[in-house]
Design an enzyme around this catalytic site. Structure first.
Site, PDB file in Angstrom:
ATOM      1  CE  LYS A 163       0.903   1.263   4.473  1.00  0.00           C
ATOM      2  NZ  LYS A 163       1.711   2.430   4.851  1.00  0.00           N
ATOM      3  CG  ASP A 194      -0.383  -0.171   8.236  1.00  0.00           C
ATOM      4  OD1 ASP A 194      -1.152   0.709   8.678  1.00  0.00           O
ATOM      5  OD2 ASP A 194       0.786   0.047   7.879  1.00  0.00           O
TER       6      ASP A 194
END
Ligand code: C5P
Length: 287
Positions: free
Chosen positions: A11, A134
């Site tokens: 990401k 995350d």
């Protein structure tokens, strides 16, 4: 049950604001996170015991988030099943790209299937949040999401217009905790700029310039990250930002050709696939 092989994508943070420090020591965030195509691959096969092999042998340890995800799943569900797990790394380690978190999310999803656990998504999200801030993002269903809390609160966002992404991972490690800790409270914010960024994206038709409030402190702590940013700009990058707590910096390109030119220029100084990466916005469903 045959083997299961899934991609664990990286990401980038298109926005990142720190709202403050929470009583549990974590920082409250407001960030737009976007999946990119750069991905590790996790393969799991039925076995009597649990084993993990990795293309980077130094990651074959009980500290690996894949291993910890497997142990957590076994402990929480009481299953005694084993698995032969293999992780092929492509995402640089400790880079601000969520690689370890994505590997952990993939392990939860792959082992849930391999062991036929059929855990509800809410339960997987809760287990993921215990492994790392995350991880829940990678268990979500959209390639782009607004992430809040310490990272566990997800609001899906519409797909963004496609972009090429050139990344530079400088050869200097940065500790996540050190970067958060170095941000003075005067630089905490209320999250309004992330709201404005989302509004300006007009349902995904536009990709406003990325920003990251941790960037100044990260560049201060890691001069190599500042050099990487300068190199990215010199190579033609305009929409630039630090990803997460760094040290990776990235640039967004609308067109493929200038992205390839920038990637080639950077390759003279940053080894392709190790220090310089060419990628594009991706999705979780491709995984
Ligand atoms: O959750 P994760 O293991 O990625 O966090 C590593 C460290 O980063 C935490 O121990 C904490 O010091 C810091 N952190 C934070 N606020 C967050 C996420 C991480 O302060 N939202």
């Amino acid at each position: 049950m045959p083997s299961i092989s899934i991609l664990a994508p990286a990401k980038i943070n298109l926005t990142l604001e720190v709202l403050g420090r929470r009583p549990d020591g974590f920082h409250a965030l407001r960030s737009v996170m976007q999946v990119i195509a750069l991905a590790d691959r996790l393969t799991v096969e039925p076995a009597d015991t649990l084993t993990l092999t990795c293309s980077l042998p130094e990651l074959e340890s009980a500290q690996n988030l894949v291993w910890r995800a497997a142990e957590l799943l076994r402990r929480e569900t009481g299953t005694a099943a084993g698995a032969m797990m293999n992780l092929q790394k492509a995402i640089p380690v400790a880079a601000g790209l969520g690689g370890g978190s994505s590997d952990a999310a993939s392990a939860l999803l792959a082992l849930d299937r391999l062991w036929d656990l059929r855990l509800p998504r809410g339960r997987l999200l809760e287990l993921g949040a215990r492994l790392g801030s995350d991880v829940p993002f990678f268990l979500g269903e959209t390639g782009c999401a607004l992430v809040e809390g310490r990272g566990e609160l997800l609001s899906p966002l519409p797909d963004l217009a496609p972009r090429w992404v050139v990344l530079v991972r400088p050869p200097q490690p940065l500790s996540t905790a050190a970067v958060f800790g170095a941000l003075p409270p005067a630089r905490w914010s209320d999250g309004a700029r992330t709201g404005a960024w989302i509004a300006a994206s007009e349902g995904g038709r536009h990709v406003p310039p990325p920003f990251n409030d941790l960037e100044p402190v990260a560049l201060e702590l890691a001069p190599a990250a500042r050099a990487a940013r300068d190199a990215l700009r010199a190579a033609g990058g305009e929409a630039l930002a630090l990803s997460g707590t760094g040290p990776t910096v990235f640039a967004l390109f609308e067109e493929e050709a200038p992205a390839r030119v920038a990637f080639a220029r950077l390759g003279e100084r940053y080894a392709p696939g190790k220090g310089a990466f060419l990628s594009r916005f991706g999705s979780l469903t491709e995984a």
